[in-house]
Design a protein around this motif. Structure first.
Motif, PDB file in Angstrom:
ATOM      1  N   PRO A 264       0.840  -1.202   0.000  1.00 41.87           N
ATOM      2  CA  PRO A 264       0.000   0.000   0.000  1.00 41.87           C
ATOM      3  C   PRO A 264       0.875   1.253   0.000  1.00 41.87           C
ATOM      4  O   PRO A 264       1.904   1.302   0.676  1.00 41.87           O
ATOM      5  CB  PRO A 264      -0.793  -0.113   1.310  1.00 41.87           C
ATOM      6  N   ALA A 265       0.472   2.249  -0.756  1.00 42.70           N
ATOM      7  CA  ALA A 265       1.216   3.515  -0.783  1.00 42.70           C
ATOM      8  C   ALA A 265       1.124   4.204   0.577  1.00 42.70           C
ATOM      9  O   ALA A 265       0.129   4.058   1.308  1.00 42.70           O
ATOM     10  CB  ALA A 265       0.658   4.428  -1.866  1.00 42.70           C
ATOM     11  N   ASN A 266       2.158   4.940   0.928  1.00 38.66           N
ATOM     12  CA  ASN A 266       2.096   5.757   2.134  1.00 38.66           C
ATOM     13  C   ASN A 266       1.044   6.844   1.957  1.00 38.66           C
ATOM     14  O   ASN A 266       0.991   7.500   0.915  1.00 38.66           O
ATOM     15  CB  ASN A 266       3.457   6.397   2.415  1.00 38.66           C
ATOM     16  N   ASP A 267       0.216   7.007   2.952  1.00 35.41           N
ATOM     17  CA  ASP A 267      -0.820   8.042   2.911  1.00 35.41           C
ATOM     18  C   ASP A 267      -0.373   9.220   3.762  1.00 35.41           C
ATOM     19  O   ASP A 267      -0.429   9.169   4.998  1.00 35.41           O
ATOM     20  CB  ASP A 267      -2.152   7.480   3.419  1.00 35.41           C
ATOM     21  N   ASN A 268       0.079  10.267   3.108  1.00 39.54           N
ATOM     22  CA  ASN A 268       0.563  11.450   3.823  1.00 39.54           C
ATOM     23  C   ASN A 268      -0.484  12.559   3.900  1.00 39.54           C
ATOM     24  O   ASN A 268      -0.165  13.687   4.281  1.00 39.54           O
ATOM     25  CB  ASN A 268       1.830  11.978   3.143  1.00 39.54           C
ATOM     26  N   SER A 269      -1.704  12.232   3.522  1.00 38.24           N
ATOM     27  CA  SER A 269      -2.760  13.242   3.562  1.00 38.24           C
ATOM     28  C   SER A 269      -3.134  13.552   5.009  1.00 38.24           C
ATOM     29  O   SER A 269      -2.820  12.797   5.939  1.00 38.24           O
ATOM     30  CB  SER A 269      -3.993  12.742   2.810  1.00 38.24           C
ATOM     31  N   LYS A 270      -3.831  14.666   5.181  1.00 33.75           N
ATOM     32  CA  LYS A 270      -4.288  15.055   6.514  1.00 33.75           C
ATOM     33  C   LYS A 270      -5.625  14.420   6.862  1.00 33.75           C
ATOM     34  O   LYS A 270      -6.138  14.615   7.969  1.00 33.75           O
ATOM     35  CB  LYS A 270      -4.388  16.582   6.592  1.00 33.75           C
ATOM     36  N   ASP A 271      -6.194  13.668   5.916  1.00 26.61           N
ATOM     37  CA  ASP A 271      -7.469  13.005   6.182  1.00 26.61           C
ATOM     38  C   ASP A 271      -7.309  11.997   7.311  1.00 26.61           C
ATOM     39  O   ASP A 271      -6.348  11.217   7.334  1.00 26.61           O
ATOM     40  CB  ASP A 271      -7.970  12.289   4.934  1.00 26.61           C
ATOM     41  N   ALA A 272      -8.237  12.002   8.240  1.00 26.60           N
ATOM     42  CA  ALA A 272      -8.209  11.056   9.357  1.00 26.60           C
ATOM     43  C   ALA A 272      -9.522  10.290   9.396  1.00 26.60           C
ATOM     44  O   ALA A 272     -10.587  10.867   9.143  1.00 26.60           O
ATOM     45  CB  ALA A 272      -7.988  11.797  10.673  1.00 26.60           C
ATOM     46  N   PRO A 273      -9.480   9.002   9.689  1.00 25.74           N
ATOM     47  CA  PRO A 273     -10.726   8.240   9.807  1.00 25.74           C
ATOM     48  C   PRO A 273     -11.660   8.859  10.830  1.00 25.74           C
ATOM     49  O   PRO A 273     -11.232   9.331  11.891  1.00 25.74           O
ATOM     50  CB  PRO A 273     -10.236   6.853  10.256  1.00 25.74           C
ATOM     51  N   LYS A 274     -12.950   8.848  10.514  1.00 27.19           N
ATOM     52  CA  LYS A 274     -13.934   9.544  11.353  1.00 27.19           C
ATOM     53  C   LYS A 274     -14.707   8.606  12.278  1.00 27.19           C
ATOM     54  O   LYS A 274     -15.516   9.068  13.088  1.00 27.19           O
ATOM     55  CB  LYS A 274     -14.923  10.298  10.456  1.00 27.19           C
ATOM     56  N   GLY A 275     -14.489   7.295  12.134  1.00 27.07           N
ATOM     57  CA  GLY A 275     -15.255   6.341  12.926  1.00 27.07           C
ATOM     58  C   GLY A 275     -14.669   6.104  14.302  1.00 27.07           C
ATOM     59  O   GLY A 275     -13.814   6.843  14.787  1.00 27.07           O
ATOM     60  N   GLU A 276     -15.151   5.048  14.933  1.00 22.59           N
ATOM     61  CA  GLU A 276     -14.687   4.703  16.277  1.00 22.59           C
ATOM     62  C   GLU A 276     -14.371   3.219  16.352  1.00 22.59           C
ATOM     63  O   GLU A 276     -14.847   2.416  15.537  1.00 22.59           O
ATOM     64  CB  GLU A 276     -15.739   5.069  17.318  1.00 22.59           C
ATOM     65  N   LEU A 277     -13.560   2.868  17.332  1.00 28.67           N
ATOM     66  CA  LEU A 277     -13.182   1.481  17.552  1.00 28.67           C
ATOM     67  C   LEU A 277     -14.102   0.870  18.597  1.00 28.67           C
ATOM     68  O   LEU A 277     -14.526   1.537  19.553  1.00 28.67           O
ATOM     69  CB  LEU A 277     -11.734   1.395  18.018  1.00 28.67           C
TER      70      LEU A 277
ATOM     71  N   GLU B 116      -6.939  -1.432 -16.758  1.00 25.71           N
ATOM     72  CA  GLU B 116      -5.783  -0.555 -16.607  1.00 25.71           C
ATOM     73  C   GLU B 116      -5.092  -0.735 -15.256  1.00 25.71           C
ATOM     74  O   GLU B 116      -3.936  -0.319 -15.080  1.00 25.71           O
ATOM     75  CB  GLU B 116      -6.238   0.898 -16.777  1.00 25.71           C
ATOM     76  N   SER B 117      -5.786  -1.342 -14.310  1.00 25.60           N
ATOM     77  CA  SER B 117      -5.306  -1.403 -12.930  1.00 25.60           C
ATOM     78  C   SER B 117      -4.712  -2.773 -12.605  1.00 25.60           C
ATOM     79  O   SER B 117      -4.990  -3.768 -13.270  1.00 25.60           O
ATOM     80  CB  SER B 117      -6.458  -1.107 -11.967  1.00 25.60           C
ATOM     81  N   VAL B 118      -3.883  -2.798 -11.548  1.00 23.43           N
ATOM     82  CA  VAL B 118      -3.322  -4.045 -11.056  1.00 23.43           C
ATOM     83  C   VAL B 118      -3.986  -4.408  -9.739  1.00 23.43           C
ATOM     84  O   VAL B 118      -4.561  -3.546  -9.056  1.00 23.43           O
ATOM     85  CB  VAL B 118      -1.790  -3.964 -10.883  1.00 23.43           C
ATOM     86  N   HIS B 119      -3.881  -5.669  -9.395  1.00 19.33           N
ATOM     87  CA  HIS B 119      -4.515  -6.169  -8.173  1.00 19.33           C
ATOM     88  C   HIS B 119      -4.167  -5.278  -6.979  1.00 19.33           C
ATOM     89  O   HIS B 119      -3.011  -4.921  -6.770  1.00 19.33           O
ATOM     90  CB  HIS B 119      -4.045  -7.600  -7.900  1.00 19.33           C
ATOM     91  N   GLY B 120      -5.205  -4.938  -6.218  1.00 18.75           N
ATOM     92  CA  GLY B 120      -5.020  -4.132  -5.021  1.00 18.75           C
ATOM     93  C   GLY B 120      -5.189  -2.643  -5.213  1.00 18.75           C
ATOM     94  O   GLY B 120      -5.097  -1.879  -4.245  1.00 18.75           O
ATOM     95  N   TRP B 121      -5.475  -2.224  -6.462  1.00 25.57           N
ATOM     96  CA  TRP B 121      -5.435  -0.780  -6.757  1.00 25.57           C
ATOM     97  C   TRP B 121      -6.382   0.052  -5.899  1.00 25.57           C
ATOM     98  O   TRP B 121      -6.090   1.205  -5.593  1.00 25.57           O
ATOM     99  CB  TRP B 121      -5.731  -0.525  -8.248  1.00 25.57           C
ATOM    100  N   SER B 122      -7.503  -0.500  -5.480  1.00 27.50           N
ATOM    101  CA  SER B 122      -8.483   0.327  -4.768  1.00 27.50           C
ATOM    102  C   SER B 122      -8.014   0.725  -3.369  1.00 27.50           C
ATOM    103  O   SER B 122      -8.436   1.764  -2.847  1.00 27.50           O
ATOM    104  CB  SER B 122      -9.831  -0.396  -4.677  1.00 27.50           C
ATOM    105  N   LEU B 123      -7.140  -0.083  -2.767  1.00 28.65           N
ATOM    106  CA  LEU B 123      -6.650   0.204  -1.416  1.00 28.65           C
ATOM    107  C   LEU B 123      -5.164   0.538  -1.366  1.00 28.65           C
ATOM    108  O   LEU B 123      -4.709   1.173  -0.418  1.00 28.65           O
ATOM    109  CB  LEU B 123      -6.908  -1.002  -0.488  1.00 28.65           C
ATOM    110  N   ARG B 124      -4.397   0.123  -2.369  1.00 28.10           N
ATOM    111  CA  ARG B 124      -2.939   0.282  -2.299  1.00 28.10           C
ATOM    112  C   ARG B 124      -2.425   1.471  -3.112  1.00 28.10           C
ATOM    113  O   ARG B 124      -1.250   1.819  -3.021  1.00 28.10           O
ATOM    114  CB  ARG B 124      -2.238  -0.987  -2.800  1.00 28.10           C
ATOM    115  N   SER B 125      -3.262   2.085  -3.917  1.00 35.53           N
ATOM    116  CA  SER B 125      -2.800   3.132  -4.834  1.00 35.53           C
ATOM    117  C   SER B 125      -2.309   4.371  -4.103  1.00 35.53           C
ATOM    118  O   SER B 125      -2.740   4.681  -2.980  1.00 35.53           O
ATOM    119  CB  SER B 125      -3.931   3.544  -5.785  1.00 35.53           C
TER     120      SER B 125
END
Length: 246
Positions: free
Chosen positions: A12-25, A211-220
């Motif tokens: 999976p690519a490193n996610d350097n965005s400021k987006d943070a998950p909004k849910g709870e554990l 056009e995509s490779v396996h895992g593209w939806s979560l690893r891109s």
């Protein structure tokens, strides 16, 4: 449909965005979960082999919740994932090591039992009247195995770059299915041909992301405009499928 495409998809690519998950554990017994959203319709998300700690996976749950769904992401690996297990990816033994590990840490039958037991019971207790399931990679097999049974606890299932699928899986499936394999995934044709013989086939959906490779939806790398567009397209198509069938 067990394939080295899973390994070829890379990390999976490193996610350097400021987006943070909004849910709870939360905990369902000894099963950790991430939950976000509310409403009478719910989606169970089943992650890929990189497990519970990938931020992008939780952000996808948030994205689906914004369409009006309660979304739950159970940690069926219970703190493990393919990188924690092997320290590198692909592991030294390739796809054989991956298969051996994932079927040991989260056996299919045990995981299906948890989906149809603790997870659906929790969602129903929160007011869910209609539940769908979305699986990535390994999770695609869980989708097929939970979309069975006379009770029809799961109303529809969607697999994005699903793995381990076989045409024989379709025999027991009794609710609509969507499939979005990557261009380097094994041909989906045998599975889709079996789906076309089902009475609900007109409610099913298939798109091959050539056009995509396996895992593209979560690893891109989501900072790449084209990669992000393809990843988000798959998630939006899954939302459309749930809108139609839940």
């Amino acid at each position: 449909m067990t394939t080295k495409a899973c390994c070829d998809g890379g990390l999976p690519a490193n996610d350097n965005s400021k987006d943070a998950p909004k849910g709870e554990l939360l905990m369902l017994g000894d099963l950790p979960c991430y939950e976000v959203g509310h409403g009478a319709k719910a989606v169970i998300a089943v992650y890929d082999i990189f497990g519970f700690d990938v931020k992008r996976t939780k952000l996808v749950c948030d994205q689906i919740s914004q369409a009006g769904y309660r979304v739950i992401l159970p940690d069926f690996f219970r703190g493990s994932d393919v990188l924690k297990e092997f320290g590198s990816f692909p592991p030294p033994g390739g796809i054989e090591d991956v298969v051996s590990w994932v079927t040991r840490v989260a056996p299919f039958d045990k995981t299906v039992k948890e989906v149809l037991g603790a997870v659906t019971t929790h969602l129903e207790s929160k007011g869910a009247k209609s539940i769908g399931i979305l699986g990535f990679c390994w999770g695609g097999k869980i989708v097929m195995k939970t979309c069975t049974g006379d009770e029809k606890k799961i109303k529809c299932g969607c697999g994005i770059h699903p793995s381990f699928l076989e045409a024989s899986d379709v025999e027991a499936v009794n609710v609509p299915q969507a499939f979005m394999p990557a261009g380097n995934d094994p041909p989906i044709d045998p599975v889709w041909d079996a789906i076309k013989r089902k009475p609900f086939h007109s409610d099913c959906f298939l798109k091959v992301f050539k056009e995509s490779v396996h895992g593209w939806s979560l690893r891109s790398d989501m900072s790449d405009a084209r990669a992000a567009a393809l990843a988000n397209e798959a998630i939006e198509l899954s939302i459309q499928f749930f809108n139609k069938n839940l």
